[in-house]
Scaffold this motif. Structure first.
Motif, PDB file in Angstrom:
ATOM      1  N   ASP A 186       0.825  -1.207   0.000  1.00  0.00           N
ATOM      2  CA  ASP A 186       0.000   0.000   0.000  1.00  0.00           C
ATOM      3  C   ASP A 186       0.859   1.256   0.000  1.00  0.00           C
ATOM      4  OD1 ASP A 186      -2.568   1.509   0.433  1.00  0.00           O
ATOM      5  OD2 ASP A 186      -1.562   2.017   2.321  1.00  0.00           O
ATOM      6  N   HIS A 187       1.930   1.266   0.789  1.00  0.00           N
ATOM      7  CA  HIS A 187       2.801   2.442   0.830  1.00  0.00           C
ATOM      8  C   HIS A 187       3.660   2.554  -0.423  1.00  0.00           C
ATOM      9  CE1 HIS A 187       1.919   4.186   4.754  1.00  0.00           C
ATOM     10  NE2 HIS A 187       1.705   2.966   5.162  1.00  0.00           N
ATOM     11  N   LEU A 188       4.023   1.432  -1.014  1.00  0.00           N
ATOM     12  CA  LEU A 188       4.757   1.492  -2.271  1.00  0.00           C
ATOM     13  C   LEU A 188       3.902   2.119  -3.373  1.00  0.00           C
ATOM     14  CD1 LEU A 188       6.584  -1.972  -2.441  1.00  0.00           C
ATOM     15  CD2 LEU A 188       7.640   0.280  -2.254  1.00  0.00           C
ATOM     16  N   GLU A 189       2.606   1.810  -3.342  1.00  0.00           N
ATOM     17  CA  GLU A 189       1.688   2.339  -4.342  1.00  0.00           C
ATOM     18  C   GLU A 189       1.674   3.862  -4.334  1.00  0.00           C
ATOM     19  OE1 GLU A 189      -1.140   2.388  -7.397  1.00  0.00           O
ATOM     20  OE2 GLU A 189       0.046   0.698  -6.618  1.00  0.00           O
ATOM     21  N   ARG A 190       1.866   4.452  -3.170  1.00  0.00           N
ATOM     22  CA  ARG A 190       1.836   5.907  -3.071  1.00  0.00           C
ATOM     23  C   ARG A 190       3.038   6.550  -3.758  1.00  0.00           C
ATOM     24  NH1 ARG A 190      -0.063   6.718   3.273  1.00  0.00           N
ATOM     25  NH2 ARG A 190      -1.604   5.015   3.277  1.00  0.00           N
ATOM     26  N   HIS A 191       4.150   5.818  -3.807  1.00  0.00           N
ATOM     27  CA  HIS A 191       5.365   6.368  -4.406  1.00  0.00           C
ATOM     28  C   HIS A 191       5.597   5.858  -5.823  1.00  0.00           C
ATOM     29  CE1 HIS A 191       6.493   8.114  -0.546  1.00  0.00           C
ATOM     30  NE2 HIS A 191       6.197   6.963   0.016  1.00  0.00           N
ATOM     31  N   TYR A 192       5.043   4.682  -6.118  1.00  0.00           N
ATOM     32  CA  TYR A 192       5.172   4.101  -7.458  1.00  0.00           C
ATOM     33  C   TYR A 192       3.773   3.700  -7.929  1.00  0.00           C
ATOM     34  CZ  TYR A 192       9.898   3.507  -5.564  1.00  0.00           C
ATOM     35  OH  TYR A 192      11.119   3.708  -4.972  1.00  0.00           O
ATOM     36  N   PRO A 193       2.960   4.674  -8.366  1.00  0.00           N
ATOM     37  CA  PRO A 193       1.569   4.391  -8.732  1.00  0.00           C
ATOM     38  C   PRO A 193       1.454   3.223  -9.719  1.00  0.00           C
ATOM     39  CG  PRO A 193       1.962   6.749  -8.718  1.00  0.00           C
ATOM     40  CD  PRO A 193       3.306   6.102  -8.540  1.00  0.00           C
ATOM     41  N   GLY A 194       0.521   2.325  -9.404  1.00  0.00           N
ATOM     42  CA  GLY A 194       0.273   1.175 -10.253  1.00  0.00           C
ATOM     43  C   GLY A 194       1.067  -0.057  -9.896  1.00  0.00           C
ATOM     44  N   ILE A 195       2.032   0.088  -8.977  1.00  0.00           N
ATOM     45  CA  ILE A 195       2.908  -1.044  -8.680  1.00  0.00           C
ATOM     46  C   ILE A 195       2.187  -2.174  -7.943  1.00  0.00           C
ATOM     47  CG2 ILE A 195       3.835  -0.381  -6.404  1.00  0.00           C
ATOM     48  CD1 ILE A 195       6.643  -1.106  -7.620  1.00  0.00           C
ATOM     49  N   SER A 196       1.129  -1.833  -7.215  1.00  0.00           N
ATOM     50  CA  SER A 196       0.405  -2.873  -6.475  1.00  0.00           C
ATOM     51  C   SER A 196      -0.180  -3.920  -7.414  1.00  0.00           C
ATOM     52  CB  SER A 196      -0.709  -2.254  -5.619  1.00  0.00           C
ATOM     53  OG  SER A 196      -1.637  -1.554  -6.435  1.00  0.00           O
ATOM     54  N   HIS A 197      -0.462  -3.522  -8.663  1.00  0.00           N
ATOM     55  CA  HIS A 197      -1.001  -4.462  -9.646  1.00  0.00           C
ATOM     56  C   HIS A 197       0.110  -5.195 -10.407  1.00  0.00           C
ATOM     57  CE1 HIS A 197      -4.989  -2.889  -8.927  1.00  0.00           C
ATOM     58  NE2 HIS A 197      -4.551  -1.661  -9.158  1.00  0.00           N
ATOM     59  N   GLN A 198       1.364  -4.830 -10.085  1.00  0.00           N
ATOM     60  CA  GLN A 198       2.504  -5.450 -10.765  1.00  0.00           C
ATOM     61  C   GLN A 198       3.266  -6.419  -9.862  1.00  0.00           C
ATOM     62  OE1 GLN A 198       4.299  -1.632 -11.726  1.00  0.00           O
ATOM     63  NE2 GLN A 198       3.718  -1.844 -13.886  1.00  0.00           N
ATOM     64  N   VAL A 199       2.781  -6.587  -8.641  1.00  0.00           N
ATOM     65  CA  VAL A 199       3.444  -7.509  -7.714  1.00  0.00           C
ATOM     66  C   VAL A 199       3.179  -8.940  -8.159  1.00  0.00           C
ATOM     67  CG1 VAL A 199       3.535  -8.352  -5.348  1.00  0.00           C
ATOM     68  CG2 VAL A 199       3.311  -5.898  -5.783  1.00  0.00           C
ATOM     69  N   GLU A 200       4.249  -9.678  -8.427  1.00  0.00           N
ATOM     70  CA  GLU A 200       4.132 -11.049  -8.915  1.00  0.00           C
ATOM     71  C   GLU A 200       4.578 -12.090  -7.887  1.00  0.00           C
ATOM     72  OE1 GLU A 200       6.260 -11.277 -12.593  1.00  0.00           O
ATOM     73  OE2 GLU A 200       5.090  -9.674 -13.544  1.00  0.00           O
ATOM     74  N   ALA A 201       5.351 -11.677  -6.911  1.00  0.00           N
ATOM     75  CA  ALA A 201       5.828 -12.610  -5.883  1.00  0.00           C
ATOM     76  C   ALA A 201       5.983 -11.861  -4.572  1.00  0.00           C
ATOM     77  CB  ALA A 201       7.159 -13.227  -6.290  1.00  0.00           C
ATOM     78  N   VAL A 202       5.605 -12.506  -3.475  1.00  0.00           N
ATOM     79  CA  VAL A 202       5.689 -11.898  -2.143  1.00  0.00           C
ATOM     80  C   VAL A 202       6.312 -12.898  -1.180  1.00  0.00           C
ATOM     81  CG1 VAL A 202       4.413 -10.886  -0.215  1.00  0.00           C
ATOM     82  CG2 VAL A 202       3.598 -10.542  -2.559  1.00  0.00           C
ATOM     83  N   ASP A 203       7.286 -12.438  -0.411  1.00  0.00           N
ATOM     84  CA  ASP A 203       7.879 -13.284   0.625  1.00  0.00           C
ATOM     85  C   ASP A 203       8.093 -12.444   1.874  1.00  0.00           C
ATOM     86  OD1 ASP A 203       9.331 -15.910   1.378  1.00  0.00           O
ATOM     87  OD2 ASP A 203      10.776 -14.352   1.907  1.00  0.00           O
ATOM     88  N   VAL A 204       7.594 -12.914   2.998  1.00  0.00           N
ATOM     89  CA  VAL A 204       7.767 -12.220   4.271  1.00  0.00           C
ATOM     90  C   VAL A 204       8.557 -13.124   5.208  1.00  0.00           C
ATOM     91  CG1 VAL A 204       6.650 -11.119   6.244  1.00  0.00           C
ATOM     92  CG2 VAL A 204       5.604 -10.967   3.963  1.00  0.00           C
ATOM     93  N   ALA A 205       9.716 -12.661   5.620  1.00  0.00           N
ATOM     94  CA  ALA A 205      10.556 -13.407   6.558  1.00  0.00           C
ATOM     95  C   ALA A 205      10.524 -12.725   7.917  1.00  0.00           C
ATOM     96  CB  ALA A 205      11.991 -13.478   6.044  1.00  0.00           C
ATOM     97  N   THR A 206      10.391 -13.500   8.970  1.00  0.00           N
ATOM     98  CA  THR A 206      10.331 -12.980  10.343  1.00  0.00           C
ATOM     99  C   THR A 206      11.539 -13.489  11.124  1.00  0.00           C
ATOM    100  OG1 THR A 206       9.200 -14.831  11.417  1.00  0.00           O
ATOM    101  CG2 THR A 206       7.824 -13.294  10.133  1.00  0.00           C
ATOM    102  N   PRO A 207      11.721 -13.034  12.365  1.00  0.00           N
ATOM    103  CA  PRO A 207      12.804 -13.600  13.174  1.00  0.00           C
ATOM    104  C   PRO A 207      12.717 -15.121  13.297  1.00  0.00           C
ATOM    105  CG  PRO A 207      11.997 -11.594  14.187  1.00  0.00           C
ATOM    106  CD  PRO A 207      11.077 -11.883  13.042  1.00  0.00           C
ATOM    107  N   MET A 208      11.503 -15.666  13.250  1.00  0.00           N
ATOM    108  CA  MET A 208      11.351 -17.115  13.328  1.00  0.00           C
ATOM    109  C   MET A 208      11.855 -17.792  12.047  1.00  0.00           C
ATOM    110  SD  MET A 208      10.326 -16.934  16.289  1.00  0.00           S
ATOM    111  CE  MET A 208      10.292 -18.703  16.563  1.00  0.00           C
ATOM    112  N   THR A 209      11.727 -17.080  10.924  1.00  0.00           N
ATOM    113  CA  THR A 209      12.257 -17.596   9.659  1.00  0.00           C
ATOM    114  C   THR A 209      13.776 -17.694   9.743  1.00  0.00           C
ATOM    115  OG1 THR A 209      10.479 -16.363   8.559  1.00  0.00           O
ATOM    116  CG2 THR A 209      12.177 -17.339   7.167  1.00  0.00           C
TER     117      THR A 209
END
Length: 287
Positions: A186-209
């Protein structure tokens, strides 16, 4: 100038280069074979026992694993001095992090590689209010994404205890990761309009990862935090344990500064020490 650089392919290729060299010298590597215990006989390290019960005997044991796990789990805390124990009771470590990595169908090579954005209003991530978000892309490394696409990364320092508690509830743990990814996009969209529709892969790593993949104590990403005290200890931290022969430690828990280069430096020092003990010349060559 010229005393630092970035290896194409990142840390993985850095490690693979070491792997290729080791295998080329006749070494063997057993992946997916976690060590449960370091075997000791008459106060001498003689090998390791794997989690599956398999034992491997050796003339010497060198641990490049997490320092805390090595000393207090694999060796059951039997070979430790007040000095060594003090490392883990007093020295600060790199704060655990939450890392969000995105693969996007957009070429960001014309944008700054690293940017910090001050947020219009704080956003809560992992239970903490955040007032800024730092963004890095890796378009300078052609191996990270196909042509015309980019990898974006953002990190937030976080609490190991927070994630440790969540990890016991898989549903809430995954929901929290998803929530963080949505907020970042959501915050990336504010700086790079349209990017939210261009996200093709998502990975979230935590301290447990980090803990699950590397065994790093408290999910720390790079061991000891560089401070005036720890950097003075660089090169001087004990790489052996009191009362235990034929055993050595290498890596970021005996070489403050974190990351792969200091880990490789500590290994070089240990091998040089072993060569001196064996009366052999320590020589290297550049391939």
């Amino acid at each position: 100038m010229g005393d630092a650089g970035y290896p194409t392919g990142g840390s993985l290729e850095f490690a693979r280069a070491i792997e290729r060299r080791y295998l080329g010298l006749g070494g063997q590597i057993h992946y997916q074979s976690p060590v449960a215990k370091i075997l000791v006989e008459n106060d001498r390290a003689v090998g390791v026992r794997l989690a599956d019960g398999t034992e491997h005997r050796a003339d010497a044991v060198i641990s490049a694993a997490d320092g805390h796990a090595t000393i207090f789990d694999m060796l059951e805390g039997k070979y430790v001095s007040d000095k060594v124990r003090g490392y883990y009771e007093e020295l600060p470590i790199f704060a655990p992090i939450v890392q969000v990595s995105l693969g996007v169908g957009r070429d960001l090579s014309g944008e700054p590689h690293s940017t910090v954005y001050q947020l219009d209003r704080p956003v809560t991530i992992a239970g903490e209010a955040r007032e800024r978000i730092s963004i890095r892309h890796y378009c300078y490394d052609p191996t990270m994404a196909p042509a015309g696409k980019s990898v974006i990364e953002t990190m937030f320092p976080s609490s190991y205890d927070y994630w440790s508690k969540l990890y016991g509830d898989p549903e809430h743990y995954e929901a929290e990761k998803q929530d963080i990814a949505v907020k970042v996009i959501d915050h990336l969209e504010r700086h790079y309009p349209g990017i939210s529709h261009q996200v093709e892969a998502v990975d979230v790593a935590t301290p447990m990862t980090y803990e699950r993949y590397t065994g790093n104590w408290q999910g720390s990403m790079e061991g000891w935090l560089p401070t005036t005290k720890t950097m003075k200890m660089r090169g001087g931290m004990d790489k052996t344990l009191p009362g235990l022969e034929s055993f050595y430690m290498v890596g970021q828990w005996v070489e403050p500064g974190g990351g792969l280069p200091p880990a490789a430096t500590s290994a070089r020092k240990v091998i040089g020490s072993i060569c001196r003990q064996d009366g052999k010349a320590f020589t290297t060559q550049v391939e």
